[in-house]
Design an enzyme around this catalytic site. Structure first.
Site, PDB file in Angstrom:
ATOM      1  N   HIS A 143       0.801  -1.231   0.000  1.00 23.54           N
ATOM      2  CA  HIS A 143       0.000   0.000   0.000  1.00 23.54           C
ATOM      3  C   HIS A 143       0.827   1.271   0.000  1.00 23.54           C
ATOM      4  CE1 HIS A 143      -4.001  -1.826   0.935  1.00 23.54           C
ATOM      5  NE2 HIS A 143      -3.249  -2.761   1.476  1.00 23.54           N
ATOM      6  N   LYS A 161      -8.672  13.809   4.864  1.00 22.81           N
ATOM      7  CA  LYS A 161      -7.774  12.648   4.858  1.00 22.81           C
ATOM      8  C   LYS A 161      -6.810  12.830   6.019  1.00 22.81           C
ATOM      9  CE  LYS A 161      -6.521  13.986   0.645  1.00 22.81           C
ATOM     10  NZ  LYS A 161      -6.373  12.887  -0.317  1.00 22.81           N
ATOM     11  N   ARG A 162      -6.021  11.786   6.339  1.00 23.37           N
ATOM     12  CA  ARG A 162      -5.018  11.960   7.376  1.00 23.37           C
ATOM     13  C   ARG A 162      -4.108  13.155   7.036  1.00 23.37           C
ATOM     14  NH1 ARG A 162      -4.665   7.975  11.594  1.00 23.37           N
ATOM     15  NH2 ARG A 162      -2.819   9.183  12.124  1.00 23.37           N
ATOM     16  N   LYS A 189       0.681  14.470   1.618  1.00 24.50           N
ATOM     17  CA  LYS A 189      -0.657  14.807   1.116  1.00 24.50           C
ATOM     18  C   LYS A 189      -0.809  16.316   0.913  1.00 24.50           C
ATOM     19  CE  LYS A 189      -2.694  10.764   3.478  1.00 24.50           C
ATOM     20  NZ  LYS A 189      -3.303   9.924   2.425  1.00 24.50           N
ATOM     21  N   THR A 236      -8.521   6.737  -1.827  1.00 24.66           N
ATOM     22  CA  THR A 236      -9.866   6.175  -1.980  1.00 24.66           C
ATOM     23  C   THR A 236     -10.909   7.258  -1.700  1.00 24.66           C
ATOM     24  OG1 THR A 236      -9.547   5.316   0.251  1.00 24.66           O
ATOM     25  CG2 THR A 236      -9.398   3.732  -1.557  1.00 24.66           C
ATOM     26  N   LYS A 250     -14.671   8.495  -3.491  1.00 23.65           N
ATOM     27  CA  LYS A 250     -15.932   8.771  -2.784  1.00 23.65           C
ATOM     28  C   LYS A 250     -16.446  10.166  -3.132  1.00 23.65           C
ATOM     29  CE  LYS A 250     -14.041   5.782   0.758  1.00 23.65           C
ATOM     30  NZ  LYS A 250     -13.210   5.758   1.981  1.00 23.65           N
TER      31      LYS A 250
HETATM   32  C1  Z57 Z   1      -2.521   3.515   4.724  1.00 24.54           C
HETATM   33  O1  Z57 Z   1      -3.716   4.030   5.038  1.00 24.54           O
HETATM   34  C2  Z57 Z   1      -2.118   3.430   3.399  1.00 24.54           C
HETATM   35  C3  Z57 Z   1      -0.903   2.884   3.123  1.00 24.54           C
HETATM   36  C4  Z57 Z   1      -0.096   2.431   4.130  1.00 24.54           C
HETATM   37  O2  Z57 Z   1       1.094   1.895   3.865  1.00 24.54           O
HETATM   38  C5  Z57 Z   1      -0.510   2.524   5.447  1.00 24.54           C
HETATM   39 BR1  Z57 Z   1       0.578   1.911   6.801  1.00 24.54          BR
HETATM   40  C6  Z57 Z   1      -1.720   3.063   5.747  1.00 24.54           C
HETATM   41  C7  Z57 Z   1      -3.060   3.897   2.335  1.00 24.54           C
HETATM   42  C8  Z57 Z   1      -2.424   4.650   1.190  1.00 24.54           C
HETATM   43  O3  Z57 Z   1      -1.738   5.774   1.666  1.00 24.54           O
HETATM   44  C9  Z57 Z   1      -3.502   5.086   0.225  1.00 24.54           C
HETATM   45  O4  Z57 Z   1      -2.947   5.716  -0.902  1.00 24.54           O
HETATM   46  C10 Z57 Z   1      -4.328   3.898  -0.229  1.00 24.54           C
HETATM   47  O5  Z57 Z   1      -5.446   4.318  -0.976  1.00 24.54           O
HETATM   48  C11 Z57 Z   1      -4.818   3.107   0.961  1.00 24.54           C
HETATM   49  O6  Z57 Z   1      -3.746   2.756   1.813  1.00 24.54           O
HETATM   50  C12 Z57 Z   1      -5.515   1.835   0.560  1.00 24.54           C
HETATM   51  O7  Z57 Z   1      -4.753   1.104  -0.341  1.00 24.54           O
END
Ligand code: Z57
Length: 835
Positions: free
Chosen positions: A370, A561-562, A567, A669, A673
């Protein structure tokens, strides 16, 4: 324990009936018999609980029949292992899935209550940080909707992600006591407890067949107790299970024996065991290396694998065929110790030899990556891992040594490659690289958007791609339209359904039928009116909760978002100050009025992210009260952004901010939305933005900034943010304004760390993208003034987002990775057969 008991209990009609009168009677019955209250003395929470139990009663048939079918038919099962499930409230979602939303709303209204108020009562299970945890929640929704036999395994954190408060502009964290009033959606299964070992040492011995074996003598044993939550499919009979593990002290491990008369020692050991599942680590995308976190990971992984083996045995499935029975998906590296754990279980507990055990293991696991951010990649110090899991460390060494032999054979005479690919990082203190273990032990490796999957192969996992090209696939993320359209945006849902029927919620591609309506002025007006009504709702919320008046006619420009430097919430902030400076220089400047809304949590230990929160709130204080600004700019930091609140936010947006440095956001994601709900995106070519832009059309997307390739090239040529500061008067004016203490009551020190980081390093190239962003925002401003054309673009965004349903993502996982067929669940009509 079957004997003479009938397989089916007699089910009272009040627990299954769905006509209005039965629902009302059932609700009052649950209020009395479960909450033990009369209406006269009931709180809103009592009413919520009575309704939750009423809905729960109505899903149990589906759940128990699903479980029974899986037990009898032993189908191939997808097991989704994730340290996080960011579920959001269950009640509304279950009503939608059961098709009971409208009748329940009516029944509740006839009792003189308001369904929305009861929905608002639910304390959401915030058992995740952000995108990764929410993705897991969307995926189990789609797995159930597609009728795929599956089970989701995770951790039942007693405290989920912290509640956020804002004091004097700063984030303050408050414990999330989500279980305080009880959880009507879970069922504890104490009879299915399992034991997990920790610490100690290993011993070798020769078994009765003369075979060399290893046994692990642990330092302590912790009990895992499963808590099950039903996960309904949308309008199907399938109800899968989310099984979350809670850690407890094993009473069988008689304390008296180990702690003769040491009462305090015994109690201490008990609380130490329970600590394992106490709290979710609140860092998103930064790895901390804490031992307790490794304990959490191993704890839930070991429980889950033992549980799967137990189920297979119960079904008479031989362990040789474990991989035919289960496809296990690793959601990031967090559950990757599962690869060593399955090896241990097969070798040490079930007597397999290495080759057979490794064959089964590598046909079982698939790994989803991810992130490319180096600070997020998990590496456990060899000393820590070996102390906690001595047997697993031995196994990892053996896996590594066999793996490196293969590397040597495939790429002979490339010693650098051996060091780069080794599961053990030996460049300094030794570490176990979990992503490497995941790649070696899995049959499939996927990224979460096309760009991300490509970059994975080119950068972070390049060597592994050359070693195992056939393992690499892409599965672009998706989100569930049930929660993020039907439940979040009932107005838009009725409008869409009135035009194209209701098939689209199961088959989101059908939204394309809206495209032809874009030329229908009546439809455009209806669509516009829906957006305005939802914007008014958010304005009411903001007035009530923040005391700020926002104008529904303004652009709702939202970044939710976080909070993270990659970001780039601070790029957004720099644009707000740009506008502010322009308005101060020219008070009669004509701009489209804008409301800048931010939502998101900063990791408690992430200083720079917290400073960005403070900056946004400080800007808000100035802009919201400056008469020169008037109603043209409002800035609001929306406190405590979570799933429940997100459901109010996505539908209300005109503009979705997706402005990460290209190459840094794996997918995103929230971007999906927003767009599904008719927001236009301002974004970089990062993550899934690339595919969203292709889907909605470049003319319906506001693109700016460097590409991922340009970012890499600029970095290679030596990026110097000072060039941008000195080369751009407006940018200089913005940064100087912050530095002057203008937003900090004259304090010139407060934001210095942020300014210094931008001017001396700027690793996320905020300054390099600034001008392009500002110009793009000017295009947004112009476009918004043409209300009707904006509505057209907005409709086309919603109409073309069918590809981003998590149902499509799950179909991709099924066809490329899991290969698990759907299983239809029959639910006999109880009320009739028991009549
Ligand atoms: C997290 O929320 C995501 C990646 C990570 O390695 C960790 Br730890 C937590 C997120 C990504 O930042 C997003 O870009 C992605 O859409 C989401 O994971 C789901 O794949």
């Amino acid at each position: 324990m079957t004997g003479i008991l009938p397989n089916k209990p007699r089910i009272e009609d009040d627990r299954t009936g769905i006509d209005i009168d039965t629902l009302k009677r059932a609700f009052l019955d649950n209020l009395f018999y479960i909450q033990a209250k009369f209406p006269k003395v009931s709180t809103k929470n009592d009413y919520y609980m009575a309704l939750a139990y009423t809905v729960r009663d109505r899903l149990l048939n589906r759940w128990l029949h699903t479980n029974q079918t899986y037990l009898e038919r032993a189908p191939r099962i997808v097991a989704y292992l994730s340290a996080e499930f960011l579920m959001g409230p269950h009640l509304g979602n279950n009503l939608i899935d059961l098709g009971l939303y409208e009748p329940v709303k009516q029944a509740i209204a006839e009792l003189g209550l308001d369904l929305n108020e009861l929905l608002e009562q639910e304390e959401e299970p915030g058992l995740g940080n952000g995108g990764l945890g929410r993705l897991a929640a969307c995926y189990i929704d789609s797995l159930a909707t597609l009728e795929i036999p599956s089970v989701a395994y995770g951790i039942r954190y007693e405290y989920g992600i912290f509640d956020q408060e804002i004091k004097d502009g700063w984030q303050v964290e408050v414990t999330d006591r989500w279980l305080r009033y009880g959880n009507p959606w879970e069922v504890v299964r104490p009879e299915s407890e399992l034991m997990v070992k920790f610490g100690g040492h290993t011993e070798t011995f020769i078994d009765e067949y003369g075979v060399y074996r290893v046994q692990w003598v642990p330092y302590k044993v912790v009990k895992g107790v499963p808590y099950d939550t039903p996960i309904l499919g949308f309008k199907t009979n399938t109800a899968n299970t989310l099984r979350l593990w809670k850690a407890e002290a094993p009473e069988s491990f008689d304390f008296a024996v180990f702690n003769q008369g040491d009462y305090f020692g015994a109690v201490h050991q008990k609380s130490e065991s329970e600590n394992i599942t106490k709290v979710l680590y609140p860092n998103d995308e930064t790895y901390q290396g804490k031992q307790l976190r490794l304990e959490q990971q191993y704890f839930f992984v070991s429980c889950s694998l033992q549980d799967m083996i137990r189920l297979a045995k119960m079904q008479g499935v031989a362990l040789e065929r474990f991989h035919e029975h289960f496809a296990i998906q690793l959601n990031d590296t967090h559950p990757t110790i599962a690869i060593a754990e399955l090896m241990r279980l097969l070798l040490d507990e079930h007597g397999f030899d290495w080759d057979r055990a490794w064959d089964i293991t590598t046909k079982t696991f698939a790994y989803t990556n991810h992130t490319l951010l180096p600070e997020a990649l998990e590496r456990w110090s060899v000393a820590m891992l070996g102390g906690l899991l001595p047997r697993h460390l031995e196994l990892i060494y053996e896996i590594n040594s066999r793996f490196l032999d293969e590397v040597r054979i495939k790429f002979f005479e490339d010693p650098d490659r051996i060091a780069r690919m080794s599961i053990i990082d030996e460049s300094g203190e030794r570490y176990v690289r979990m992503a490497h273990l995941a790649c070696v032990g899995s049959y499939a490796i996927n990224g979460v958007a096309e760009l991300h999957s490509r970059l994975l192969k080119q950068t972070v996992l390049h060597d592994f791609y050359e070693m195992y090209p056939e393992k690499f696939v892409n599965v672009t993320n998706g989100v569930t339209p049930r929660r993020f359209i039907a439940l979040s945006n009932p107005r838009l849902t009725s409008l869409i359904t009135s035009k194209i029927g209701d098939g689209w919620l199961k088959n989101l591609g059908e939204l394309r039928k809206l495209e032809s309506l874009v030329d229908d002025a009546g439809f455009r007006n209806d669509f516009y009116q829906v957006k305005q009504a939802v914007k008014q709702d958010l304005a009411d919320y903001v007035r009530a909760n923040h005391g700020v008046e926002i104008n529904p006619e303004s652009i709702y420009d939202i970044q939710a978002k976080r909070i993270h430097e990659y970001k780039r919430q601070h790029l957004n902030a720099l644009y707000i100050i740009t506008l502010y400076n322009r308005l101060k220089a020219n008070p009669s400047l004509d701009i489209a009025p804008r409301t800048f809304l931010f939502g998101g949590k900063a990791a408690p230990g992430y200083y720079m992210a917290k400073l960005i929160v403070k900056l946004i709130n400080s800007i808000a204080d100035v802009t919201n009260s400056d008469p020169d600004v008037g109603d043209r700019i409002k800035v609001v930091f929306l406190t405590d952004y979570n799933v429940k609140f997100a459901q109010r936010v996505y539908p209300a947006a005109n503009l979705s901010e997706q402005i990460s440095t290209a190459g840094k956001e794996a997918s995103g994601t929230g971007n999906m939305k927003f767009s599904m709900n008719g927001a236009l995106t301002i974004g970089t070519l990062d993550g899934a933005n690339v595919e969203i832009r292709e889907a909605v059309g470049a003319e319906n997307f506001f693109l700016f900034g460097m590409t991922a390739e340009e970012v890499l090239a600029k970095k290679a040529e030596g990026y110097n943010p000072w060039d941008y500061y000195h080369g751009n008067d407006e940018l200089k004016g913005v940064l100087d304004r912050i530095a002057s203490g203008f937003f900090s009551h004259g304090d010139t020190e407060l934001f210095k760390p942020l300014l210094d980081s931008l001017l001396y390093q700027d690793i996320f190239m905020v300054l390099a993208d600034y001008q392009s962003y500002v110009e793009c925002q000017e295009r947004v401003d112009g476009a918004f003034r043409d209300r009707d054309n904006w509505t057209r673009m907005s409709i086309l965004n919603a109409a073309r987002m069918g590809h981003f349903s998590s149902d499509r993502s799950i179909r991709d996982y099924l066809s490329q990775i899991w290969k698990a067929p759907a299983v239809k669940i029959d639910v006999p009509e109880y009320s009739q057969s028991n009549g």
